[in-house]
Design a protein around this motif. Structure first.
Motif: not given
Length: 580
Positions: A295-304, A309-313
């Protein structure tokens, strides 16, 4: 004649034109061709044939380094003037015509993820543009048509956009008068750009509004409109750069009144099958689902960790309203900065994960009094137990014993403070300024005061720990790893392994125990107090060959971050621990 040839070769078109019998026409024609050729360099020469006629030969060096040539004819001087004719440039050129150079890119090359799924393709989009002098009725009618697609579009927002565009046009006109080329001259305001599936059902209604135009153009877009990420914002530039390396080219004669150009020379582009990235569409969708649950500003960064490697942002709409915060939003990391502080202590303070440390409810170190959350008082415990329980007093004590520079050096070695230049990505990792012994250094040790980190930076920390202490070089486009100005000091492999075990303990029975049912998960959850605002929530974790950071702004506790983490890992199919 020699002076005319020299002027053309010196690109002094006004001087060359002045030597002809029609200076104005000659200058317009020469200027049009040189602009059409991308200001290629030209070498003009003349040759008298056996029949007594003069021919011209122009050797062109194109902007991409390739070469072509054109031939034509030139009349003998009359009254000391060169008889102007477009045939001087090329014998097939007609009055008003010009030469045109074009780069030919393989636009059919898609951008793919690491599983060879198409992420982005070149697509035709439609700009919905309204004239700046549109009557109010047309503005209202356009707002009615578009409101169903984008509820932020209203008659008022369109009117405001028109007014802003008029101001920009007025400014660019003044700049042009001062010798700066105008950047806008369409006389229209683009309200929205739509994909075919969105614009086609509206086309009849839009065509009925007299002051609305629907120009089309090509753009590199995500194949699935629901897929969006700050990590994809820089991909079009990298994509075009890669295609340019294998681009073809063409030079054509564009004669007025003729539908078909006359081909001078061309080279077809080399086939570029695809532009591979390190991203994973399924991971990206899972991350987006997770942040959208907040419900509030949120972020995810996933790397290998194994390859950087950048998996997801991903970030939700509330976060996107603040910009690409997942990649470069800087926030206090709070207690998850214990990853850095513990690493610094293990590497520099002659302490091990099983050594006994104090965890009192409060402690004063170098003039700074630190309190544990909820008055936590564990007494003497191992460093691993103190880490897992978020003993801020332990972290403060460890920080006070660190040598000068140990904390910022360790942070940079892990990734916070590193300045990466990653093709396709614009990132900030954070900042841990050097501090003198005292309250500021103690605050830094608990992730407060001058310390700031981005979700991307904390994901790099987790990835580096998972990589045995060797800092990863982030990568988004396969084969294009990040570079950094200064090679970092490294965290020892023993330290990295020890901190990872401490992260397992934090999940098993510590601050991240809400996620203890997820098999193999190591991580740390925490909050970061912010003056006069709700505390931020963090979770930084490692699961298999994935390191990731979850951030929820103003969460008030770490629970919203662990909740988002659960949605993310559940969507990825993370295996619950069966307790065996």
């Amino acid at each position: 004649m020699r002076e005319f040839v020299k002027a053309v070769n010196d690109h002094d078109l006004a001087a060359a034109a002045a030597m002809t019998d029609d200076p104005d026409t000659a200058e317009q024609a020469l200027t049009a061709t040189f602009r059409g050729m991308g200001n290629a360099t030209a070498h003009l020469s003349t040759l008298e044939s056996l029949r007594g006629t003069l021919t011209t030969h122009i050797a062109w060096k194109l902007p991409d380094g390739n070469k072509t040539e054109t031939t034509g004819t030139i009349g003998r001087l009359e009254d000391g003037k060169v008889p102007w004719s477009p045939h001087i440039i090329d014998s097939r050129l007609q009055p008003g015509g010009r030469l045109v150079y074009s780069r030919d890119l393989d636009l059919e090359s898609p951008v793919i993820d690491r599983n060879r799924n198409d992420i982005m393709k070149w697509q035709t989009v439609t700009d919905v543009a309204i004239a700046l002098d549109a009557p109010p009725g047309d503005v209202a009618a356009l707002a009615d048509v578009l409101h169903g697609i984008d509820q932020t579009i209203t008659a008022e927002s369109i009117a405001a956009g028109i007014a802003e565009t008029e101001q920009e046009l007025s400014a660019s006109t003044r700049d042009a008068a001062a010798g700066v080329p105008a950047t806008q001259a369409s006389g229209r305001y683009v309200v929205i750009t739509l994909r075919p599936a969105d614009v086609d059902p509206l086309r009849a209604d839009l065509d009925a509004i007299a002051s609305v135009a629907l120009p089309q153009r090509g753009r590199l877009l995500t194949v699935d409109p629901a897929v969006h990420s700050p990590a994809l914002d820089g991909i079009p530039e990298v994509w075009r750069g890669i295609l340019a390396e294998s681009a073809g080219w063409s030079v054509d004669i564009d004669n007025p009144g003729h539908d078909d150009d006359v081909r001078v020379q061309a080279k077809s582009p080399e086939d570029v099958q695809n532009i591979p990235t390190t991203m994973d569409l399924e991971a990206q969708k899972a991350a987006q689902l997770a942040v959208d649950s907040a419900t509030r500003p949120a972020a995810i960064v996933a790397l290998t960790p194994s390859k950087g490697g950048v998996l997801a942002v991903a970030q939700n709409a509330a976060a996107s309203a603040r910009g690409p915060v997942a990649l470069n939003g800087l926030y206090a990391p709070g207690s998850v900065f214990s990853l850095v502080t513990a690493s610094a202590a293990l590497d520099n303070a002659d302490i091990g994960p099983d050594d006994i440390v104090g965890c009192p409810a409060q402690v004063t170190v170098d003039g700074r009094t630190v309190f544990n959350p909820d008055d936590l008082d564990l007494g003497p415990v191992t460093l691993t137990q103190a880490f897992a329980a978020t003993c801020l007093t332990t972290l403060a004590t460890l920080t006070g014993a660190l040598p000068d520079g140990a904390l910022p050096d360790t942070a940079e070695a892990l990734g916070v403070g590193a300045d990466f230049d990653t093709p396709g990505l614009t990132t900030l990792t954070g900042s841990v300024p050097p501090t003198e012994p005292g309250a500021a250094r103690v605050e830094a040790g608990i992730g407060q005061g001058p310390v700031a980190a981005s979700p991307f930076g904390m994901a790099v920390v987790a990835a580096t720990l998972a990589n045995g202490g060797d800092r990863i070089a982030p990568m988004l486009v396969v084969g294009k790893k990040a570079t950094a100005a200064d090679p970092p000091t490294t965290v020892s492999k023993d330290t990295a392994n020890a901190v990872r075990l401490m992260m397992h303990e934090a999940v098993a029975m510590g601050n991240a125990s809400a996620l203890r049912d997820i098999d193999g998960l190591a991580g740390v959850a925490g909050t970061a107090e912010v003056t006069d605002r709700r505390a931020h929530g963090w979770f930084v974790g490692i699961l298999g060959d994935m390191a990731f950071a979850v951030f929820v702004q103003g969460a008030g506790s770490s629970q919203p971050a662990t909740d988002v983490t659960r949605v993310f890992l559940d969507a990825l199919g993370a295996t619950p621990d069966d307790g065996s």
